[in-house]
Design a protein around this motif. Structure first.
Motif, PDB file in Angstrom:
ATOM      1  N   UNK A  37      -7.068 -27.792  -7.886  1.00 43.28           N
ATOM      2  CA  UNK A  37      -7.195 -27.818  -6.425  1.00 43.28           C
ATOM      3  C   UNK A  37      -8.179 -26.765  -5.920  1.00 43.28           C
ATOM      4  N   UNK A  38      -8.508 -25.805  -6.780  1.00 42.45           N
ATOM      5  CA  UNK A  38      -9.472 -24.756  -6.421  1.00 42.45           C
ATOM      6  C   UNK A  38     -10.828 -25.143  -6.975  1.00 42.45           C
ATOM      7  N   UNK A  39     -11.859 -25.080  -6.143  1.00 42.15           N
ATOM      8  CA  UNK A  39     -13.194 -25.467  -6.564  1.00 42.15           C
ATOM      9  C   UNK A  39     -13.688 -24.627  -7.732  1.00 42.15           C
ATOM     10  N   UNK A  40     -14.567 -25.231  -8.535  1.00 43.57           N
ATOM     11  CA  UNK A  40     -15.073 -24.548  -9.726  1.00 43.57           C
ATOM     12  C   UNK A  40     -15.819 -23.269  -9.358  1.00 43.57           C
ATOM     13  N   UNK A  41     -16.557 -23.273  -8.256  1.00 42.95           N
ATOM     14  CA  UNK A  41     -17.275 -22.076  -7.845  1.00 42.95           C
ATOM     15  C   UNK A  41     -16.333 -20.916  -7.559  1.00 42.95           C
ATOM     16  N   UNK A  42     -15.253 -21.213  -6.824  1.00 43.53           N
ATOM     17  CA  UNK A  42     -14.258 -20.174  -6.519  1.00 43.53           C
ATOM     18  C   UNK A  42     -13.569 -19.703  -7.793  1.00 43.53           C
ATOM     19  N   UNK A  43     -13.243 -20.641  -8.674  1.00 40.99           N
ATOM     20  CA  UNK A  43     -12.594 -20.249  -9.931  1.00 40.99           C
ATOM     21  C   UNK A  43     -13.495 -19.335 -10.747  1.00 40.99           C
TER      22      UNK A  43
END
Length: 363
Positions: A37-43
């Motif tokens: 649910x968390x975008x790859x960029x944020x991860x």
């Protein structure tokens, strides 16, 4: 001059990671768990912040939330024993392969020490505990620790010597009776008749192995074996046993285990007896040193690494499913070395024979 006190280092917490990544704590937590649910960029940003700050997740807090610690306890009798070392190797391999940590302690054949070790493992909230070759009775252990959280590996508590059956669940043991029977049949087939069993009387497993030897000789129409009490730590110094054997030599010596057999073999060098020319000798357990001795030792190979691995698997299974699997008896294998040649014949190379674990079975 007084010493300048060093300020305590700051413990990096999840809030620090979230601040560095510019996210909330809940988002940072999900990102570190690879929540889709968390975008790859944020991860990626959260992972980078955690790495740069040296963030280590709080395992205790995570365990409280999950009600599992991913810790397994292993209570061994004695780490100096190579058999227990093999059990520990298999146990640790299986546990760490599934992300578990292992806390290891020793009991040294002392019930009070075992109980203190069990208390320590329980206080560290281990998800499961394995007791290897320990003397604590199951009823005593189960008063402290739930039945579905304990595995008994090669148990050695006193009642077993009286023929008491181990619990129907959570016990792993090798088929010692079949292994001893195979040894006795092997030496009798090779022409040996005067047998002496050397082992401890203060050990349930020692008494059981001696009884198996007597029962097999009885089945073969031969009298009971002579017996020499080695004591539990007889393998540390077998001088007295060797002297008693030299005073009245048997045809073959059946030893409780390989450690004792190798100690007797070494102590016999100071007597007039030579192995295998004057008497044969047999061990039990299949430790590596049995293959390195001269002569190479006839023994029963017990798959101790496999048993340790299986003990960890049972504990992890019950932690996951809530039900302890049924007890298991592990097959063993006769390994014929050079210490039991045909009488007056040249010593022969090593070969293995499977042991039939069925009632009345032979090799």
């Amino acid at each position: 001059m007084g010493r300048t006190r060093r300020a305590p280092e700051h413990l990096v917490v999840l809030a620090d990671v979230a601040r560095a990544a510019g996210t909330s704590e809940s988002t940072a937590s999900r990102a570190l768990k690879d929540d889709p649910r968390i975008g790859e960029g944020t991860r990626a940003a959260v992972r980078a912040a955690a790495a740069s700050l040296g963030y280590v997740p709080n395992a205790a807090a995570r365990s409280l939330r999950a009600r599992r610690t991913h810790i397994l306890g292993l209570l061994l009798d004695d780490l100096a024993d190579p058999v227990h070392g093999k059990v520990a190797a298999g146990f640790e391999e299986a546990a760490t392969g599934q992300g578990y940590a292992v806390f290891m302690m020793t009991g040294l054949h002392d019930p009070e020490r075992e109980q203190r070790a069990l208390t320590a493992l329980f206080e560290h909230r281990a998800d499961g505990i394995a007791l290897a070759s320990c003397v604590s009775r199951p009823a005593e252990v189960h008063r402290r620790i739930a039945r579905d959280r304990v595995v008994f590996v090669q148990p050695d508590y006193p009642e077993l010597a009286d023929g008491a059956e181990p619990p129907a669940r959570g016990v792993l043991r090798s088929d010692d009776q079949a292994g001893v029977a195979a040894c006795v049949r092997h030496v009798v087939e090779r022409g040996y008749r005067r047998l002496c069993f050397v082992g401890p009387t203060a050990s349930a497993s020692g008494i059981l192995r001696r009884a198996a030897a007597s029962a097999t000789l009885d089945e073969l129409g031969l009298g009971p074996p002579r017996f020499i009490d080695s004591g539990v730590d007889g393998w540390r110094d077998a001088t007295a046993v060797a002297s008693e054997l030299a005073a009245d030599p048997p045809d073959v010596v059946l030893c409780y285990d390989d450690k004792l057999a190798l100690a007797v073999l070494d102590s016999l060098r100071s007597t007039r007896l030579a192995v295998p020319e004057d008497l044969a000798i047999v061990g039990f357990d299949g430790i590596p040193a049995a293959r390195q001795s001269r002569p190479r030792l006839t023994t029963v190979d017990v798959p101790s690494v496999q048993i340790g691995r299986r003990a960890a698997e049972l504990l992890m299974a019950t932690a996951r499913d809530g039900t302890m699997p049924a007890s298991e008896v592990v097959p063993v294998q006769l390994v014929i070395g050079e210490s039991t040649p045909f009488p007056a014949s040249p010593a022969r190379g090593e070969r293995r024979e499977k042991v039939d674990s069925r009632p009345g079975g032979g090799r």
